[in-house]
Design an enzyme around this catalytic site. Sequence first.
Site, PDB file in Angstrom:
ATOM      1  N   THR A 126       0.830  -1.211   0.000  1.00  0.00           N
ATOM      2  CA  THR A 126       0.000   0.000   0.000  1.00  0.00           C
ATOM      3  C   THR A 126       0.864   1.261   0.000  1.00  0.00           C
ATOM      4  O   THR A 126       1.988   1.239   0.513  1.00  0.00           O
ATOM      5  CB  THR A 126      -0.907   0.002   1.256  1.00  0.00           C
ATOM      6  OG1 THR A 126      -1.422   1.308   1.469  1.00  0.00           O
ATOM      7  CG2 THR A 126      -0.145  -0.391   2.521  1.00  0.00           C
ATOM      8  N   ASP A 127       0.302   2.341  -0.524  1.00  0.00           N
ATOM      9  CA  ASP A 127       1.029   3.623  -0.479  1.00  0.00           C
ATOM     10  C   ASP A 127       1.157   4.141   0.953  1.00  0.00           C
ATOM     11  O   ASP A 127       1.958   5.031   1.226  1.00  0.00           O
ATOM     12  CB  ASP A 127       0.337   4.672  -1.363  1.00  0.00           C
ATOM     13  CG  ASP A 127      -1.068   5.057  -0.900  1.00  0.00           C
ATOM     14  OD1 ASP A 127      -1.627   4.370  -0.014  1.00  0.00           O
ATOM     15  OD2 ASP A 127      -1.617   6.039  -1.425  1.00  0.00           O
ATOM     16  N   GLU A 128       0.355   3.561   1.877  1.00  0.00           N
ATOM     17  CA  GLU A 128       0.377   4.069   3.255  1.00  0.00           C
ATOM     18  C   GLU A 128       1.718   3.818   3.940  1.00  0.00           C
ATOM     19  O   GLU A 128       2.025   4.445   4.949  1.00  0.00           O
ATOM     20  CB  GLU A 128      -0.797   3.487   4.054  1.00  0.00           C
ATOM     21  CG  GLU A 128      -2.117   3.872   3.417  1.00  0.00           C
ATOM     22  CD  GLU A 128      -3.346   3.617   4.270  1.00  0.00           C
ATOM     23  OE1 GLU A 128      -3.244   3.613   5.492  1.00  0.00           O
ATOM     24  OE2 GLU A 128      -4.430   3.425   3.675  1.00  0.00           O
ATOM     25  N   TYR A 152      -1.329  -0.193  11.157  1.00  0.00           N
ATOM     26  CA  TYR A 152      -1.581  -0.895   9.889  1.00  0.00           C
ATOM     27  C   TYR A 152      -0.424  -0.691   8.917  1.00  0.00           C
ATOM     28  O   TYR A 152       0.165  -1.651   8.397  1.00  0.00           O
ATOM     29  CB  TYR A 152      -2.896  -0.401   9.256  1.00  0.00           C
ATOM     30  CG  TYR A 152      -3.038  -0.739   7.774  1.00  0.00           C
ATOM     31  CD1 TYR A 152      -3.172  -2.058   7.357  1.00  0.00           C
ATOM     32  CD2 TYR A 152      -3.028   0.269   6.794  1.00  0.00           C
ATOM     33  CE1 TYR A 152      -3.285  -2.373   6.003  1.00  0.00           C
ATOM     34  CE2 TYR A 152      -3.143  -0.036   5.450  1.00  0.00           C
ATOM     35  CZ  TYR A 152      -3.269  -1.361   5.050  1.00  0.00           C
ATOM     36  OH  TYR A 152      -3.374  -1.667   3.712  1.00  0.00           O
ATOM     37  N   LYS A 156       2.400  -3.320   7.269  1.00  0.00           N
ATOM     38  CA  LYS A 156       2.575  -3.528   5.818  1.00  0.00           C
ATOM     39  C   LYS A 156       4.017  -3.201   5.404  1.00  0.00           C
ATOM     40  O   LYS A 156       4.616  -3.884   4.581  1.00  0.00           O
ATOM     41  CB  LYS A 156       1.583  -2.670   5.020  1.00  0.00           C
ATOM     42  CG  LYS A 156       0.118  -3.046   5.180  1.00  0.00           C
ATOM     43  CD  LYS A 156      -0.243  -4.412   4.606  1.00  0.00           C
ATOM     44  CE  LYS A 156      -0.186  -4.473   3.107  1.00  0.00           C
ATOM     45  NZ  LYS A 156      -0.656  -5.791   2.592  1.00  0.00           N
TER      46      LYS A 156
HETATM   47  P1  NAD Z   1      -9.996  -6.776   2.924  1.00  0.00           P
HETATM   48  O1  NAD Z   1      -9.869  -6.485   4.378  1.00  0.00           O
HETATM   49  O2  NAD Z   1     -11.255  -6.457   2.211  1.00  0.00           O
HETATM   50  O3  NAD Z   1      -9.713  -8.330   2.664  1.00  0.00           O
HETATM   51  C1  NAD Z   1      -8.702  -9.032   3.320  1.00  0.00           C
HETATM   52  C2  NAD Z   1      -8.967 -10.522   3.129  1.00  0.00           C
HETATM   53  O4  NAD Z   1      -7.911 -11.240   3.772  1.00  0.00           O
HETATM   54  C3  NAD Z   1     -10.277 -10.991   3.765  1.00  0.00           C
HETATM   55  O5  NAD Z   1     -10.982 -11.822   2.859  1.00  0.00           O
HETATM   56  C4  NAD Z   1      -9.834 -11.792   4.984  1.00  0.00           C
HETATM   57  O6  NAD Z   1     -10.715 -12.844   5.310  1.00  0.00           O
HETATM   58  C5  NAD Z   1      -8.471 -12.312   4.509  1.00  0.00           C
HETATM   59  N1  NAD Z   1      -7.572 -12.618   5.627  1.00  0.00           N
HETATM   60  C6  NAD Z   1      -7.330 -11.844   6.723  1.00  0.00           C
HETATM   61  N2  NAD Z   1      -6.449 -12.473   7.523  1.00  0.00           N
HETATM   62  C7  NAD Z   1      -6.121 -13.650   6.917  1.00  0.00           C
HETATM   63  C8  NAD Z   1      -5.243 -14.713   7.242  1.00  0.00           C
HETATM   64  N3  NAD Z   1      -4.528 -14.708   8.365  1.00  0.00           N
HETATM   65  N4  NAD Z   1      -5.134 -15.752   6.388  1.00  0.00           N
HETATM   66  C9  NAD Z   1      -5.870 -15.782   5.237  1.00  0.00           C
HETATM   67  N5  NAD Z   1      -6.715 -14.801   4.881  1.00  0.00           N
HETATM   68  C10 NAD Z   1      -6.839 -13.741   5.712  1.00  0.00           C
HETATM   69  O7  NAD Z   1      -8.751  -6.053   2.249  1.00  0.00           O
HETATM   70  P2  NAD Z   1      -8.619  -5.456   0.784  1.00  0.00           P
HETATM   71  O8  NAD Z   1      -9.093  -4.059   0.798  1.00  0.00           O
HETATM   72  O9  NAD Z   1      -9.163  -6.437  -0.201  1.00  0.00           O
HETATM   73  O10 NAD Z   1      -7.027  -5.400   0.668  1.00  0.00           O
HETATM   74  C11 NAD Z   1      -6.301  -6.479   0.090  1.00  0.00           C
HETATM   75  C12 NAD Z   1      -4.822  -6.137   0.139  1.00  0.00           C
HETATM   76  O11 NAD Z   1      -4.584  -4.928  -0.576  1.00  0.00           O
HETATM   77  C13 NAD Z   1      -4.289  -5.893   1.548  1.00  0.00           C
HETATM   78  O12 NAD Z   1      -3.023  -6.477   1.649  1.00  0.00           O
HETATM   79  C14 NAD Z   1      -4.204  -4.384   1.668  1.00  0.00           C
HETATM   80  O13 NAD Z   1      -3.165  -4.006   2.551  1.00  0.00           O
HETATM   81  C15 NAD Z   1      -3.885  -3.979   0.240  1.00  0.00           C
HETATM   82  N6  NAD Z   1      -4.346  -2.652  -0.195  1.00  0.00           N
HETATM   83  C16 NAD Z   1      -5.649  -2.271   0.005  1.00  0.00           C
HETATM   84  C17 NAD Z   1      -6.067  -1.022  -0.470  1.00  0.00           C
HETATM   85  C18 NAD Z   1      -7.491  -0.576  -0.307  1.00  0.00           C
HETATM   86  O14 NAD Z   1      -7.798   0.588  -0.588  1.00  0.00           O
HETATM   87  N7  NAD Z   1      -8.416  -1.424   0.108  1.00  0.00           N
HETATM   88  C19 NAD Z   1      -5.148  -0.179  -1.103  1.00  0.00           C
HETATM   89  C20 NAD Z   1      -3.828  -0.592  -1.284  1.00  0.00           C
HETATM   90  C21 NAD Z   1      -3.450  -1.851  -0.830  1.00  0.00           C
HETATM   91  P1  TYD Z   2     -10.524   4.518   4.895  1.00  0.00           P
HETATM   92  O1  TYD Z   2     -11.536   4.111   3.886  1.00  0.00           O
HETATM   93  O2  TYD Z   2     -10.600   3.930   6.264  1.00  0.00           O
HETATM   94  O3  TYD Z   2      -9.086   4.297   4.241  1.00  0.00           O
HETATM   95  P2  TYD Z   2      -7.611   4.739   4.775  1.00  0.00           P
HETATM   96  O4  TYD Z   2      -7.708   5.128   6.198  1.00  0.00           O
HETATM   97  O5  TYD Z   2      -6.833   3.468   4.593  1.00  0.00           O
HETATM   98  O6  TYD Z   2      -7.177   5.855   3.877  1.00  0.00           O
HETATM   99  O7  TYD Z   2     -10.598   6.102   5.061  1.00  0.00           O
HETATM  100  C1  TYD Z   2     -10.457   6.990   3.967  1.00  0.00           C
HETATM  101  C2  TYD Z   2     -10.420   8.385   4.512  1.00  0.00           C
HETATM  102  O8  TYD Z   2     -11.696   8.680   5.094  1.00  0.00           O
HETATM  103  C3  TYD Z   2      -9.410   8.556   5.630  1.00  0.00           C
HETATM  104  O9  TYD Z   2      -8.841   9.865   5.541  1.00  0.00           O
HETATM  105  C4  TYD Z   2     -10.228   8.452   6.904  1.00  0.00           C
HETATM  106  C5  TYD Z   2     -11.570   9.025   6.477  1.00  0.00           C
HETATM  107  N1  TYD Z   2     -12.739   8.449   7.181  1.00  0.00           N
HETATM  108  C6  TYD Z   2     -13.684   9.320   7.739  1.00  0.00           C
HETATM  109  O10 TYD Z   2     -13.548  10.558   7.682  1.00  0.00           O
HETATM  110  N2  TYD Z   2     -14.767   8.755   8.357  1.00  0.00           N
HETATM  111  C7  TYD Z   2     -14.957   7.416   8.443  1.00  0.00           C
HETATM  112  O11 TYD Z   2     -15.961   6.959   9.037  1.00  0.00           O
HETATM  113  C8  TYD Z   2     -13.974   6.545   7.859  1.00  0.00           C
HETATM  114  C9  TYD Z   2     -14.128   5.047   7.938  1.00  0.00           C
HETATM  115  C10 TYD Z   2     -12.886   7.119   7.230  1.00  0.00           C
END
Ligand code: NAD
Ligand code: TYD
Length: 338
Positions: A126-128, A152, A156
């Site tokens: 992630t970019d985070e 988090y 990562k």
């Molecule tokens: P999500 O939370 O929706 O899904 C995570 C999945 O992992 C779930 O299905 C969960 O059951 C499974 N999981 C959790 N712990 C596990 C374990 N110990 N063993 C096997 N499975 C397990 O997350 P997402 O948004 O789909 O993100 C997927 C990946 O992409 C993550 O690694 C996250 O860090 C990365 N990512 C997410 C975003 C975003 O905006 N959502 C952006 C950049 C990177």
């Molecule tokens: P989120 O979807 O949790 O992603 P991330 O924290 O990984 O960027 O949040 C996106 C942005 O929205 C973040 O700046 C936090 C803000 N946010 C709120 O203002 N209210 C909320 O209830 C949530 C869940 C997030």
Amino acid sequence: MKNILVTGGAGFIGVNFIKMILEKEPGIRIINLDLLTYAGNLESLKQELDNPNHFFIQGNIGDTELIEKIIQEYSVDSIINFAAESHVDRSISDPDIFVKTNVLGTLNLLRNAVKYNVKRFLQVSTDEVYGSLEDSEELFTEITTIKPNSPYSASKASADHFVRAYQHTFGLDTVITRCSNNYGPYQFPEKMIPLCINNILNDKSLPVYGDGLQIRDWLYVKDHCSAIWKVFKNGVSGGIYNIGGCNEKTNLELVKTLLKILDKPESLITFVKDRPGHDRRYAIDAYKIMNTLDWRPSVTFEQGIKKTVEWYLCNKKWLEDVTSGAYRNYYKEMYDGR
Ligand code: NAD
Ligand code: TYD
């Protein structure tokens, strides 16, 4: 590479990725390992459960015996690791599980990838990990110093370091992707966009943290998936690839856009206490993936966000059921003990 172990394939991005591969790549077999935590839901892959190129296994990426068994039984030749605890707010209140899954789980996959000569390992990061940008001109590049600010992002970043170390020490072929915030179908409604859509549909207030002027760089989930596939196929071994769509929006702009699309009043916006340590701004420089792997996003933010709202409108039952956990319990029981 034919037999890919996809971890976390029942979560938001994993589901979208698996659907894309099964549709576009008939020669690929996906072995989908997911623990089905609160965030994983097999209802999202209901139609794919019968696909002969998709094998679902419920289990933990940290379970060594299980990983060894899967790699051998399915002749796994590559791994794409999506599995993670992914919500920043939860990492603040309960960080331990983030270390277990995101760090130790990834390490377990890496160790077994080396042991069984897996050909390629893609870590979905992630970019985070880069921390927060203050200057509006600045962007994250692949050489920006890693400075994670939340538990988090610290977990990562730690996993990314292990991926790098396994490449360096054991010669494992690894690639890392670092994407900005995703939005689209099948996202668990604790994250900002589905949470707000769900609340708008139920005439509930929209909780905006702090002043709402934090900036995120939004990318449609299917564009993230196409980028991951490009990096998996053609990324340089040991490479890191930033992924983003140049769509910087403040949280306030974002919620106003959602209210406008759904024709609801801005009075639903409620400012609430800020998240501790809240990162101010993320913004991605995607020059490298665009120019070396010829990747481009397929939709603009305006197109993507409309498609997303429409999807949630057509899938209100999915939203209700993932919120209550009904589907998840049904599938957990079905797969427990298999
Ligand atoms: P999500 O939370 O929706 O899904 C995570 C999945 O992992 C779930 O299905 C969960 O059951 C499974 N999981 C959790 N712990 C596990 C374990 N110990 N063993 C096997 N499975 C397990 O997350 P997402 O948004 O789909 O993100 C997927 C990946 O992409 C993550 O690694 C996250 O860090 C990365 N990512 C997410 C975003 C975003 O905006 N959502 C952006 C950049 C990177
Ligand atoms: P989120 O979807 O949790 O992603 P991330 O924290 O990984 O960027 O949040 C996106 C942005 O929205 C973040 O700046 C936090 C803000 N946010 C709120 O203002 N209210 C909320 O209830 C949530 C869940 C997030």
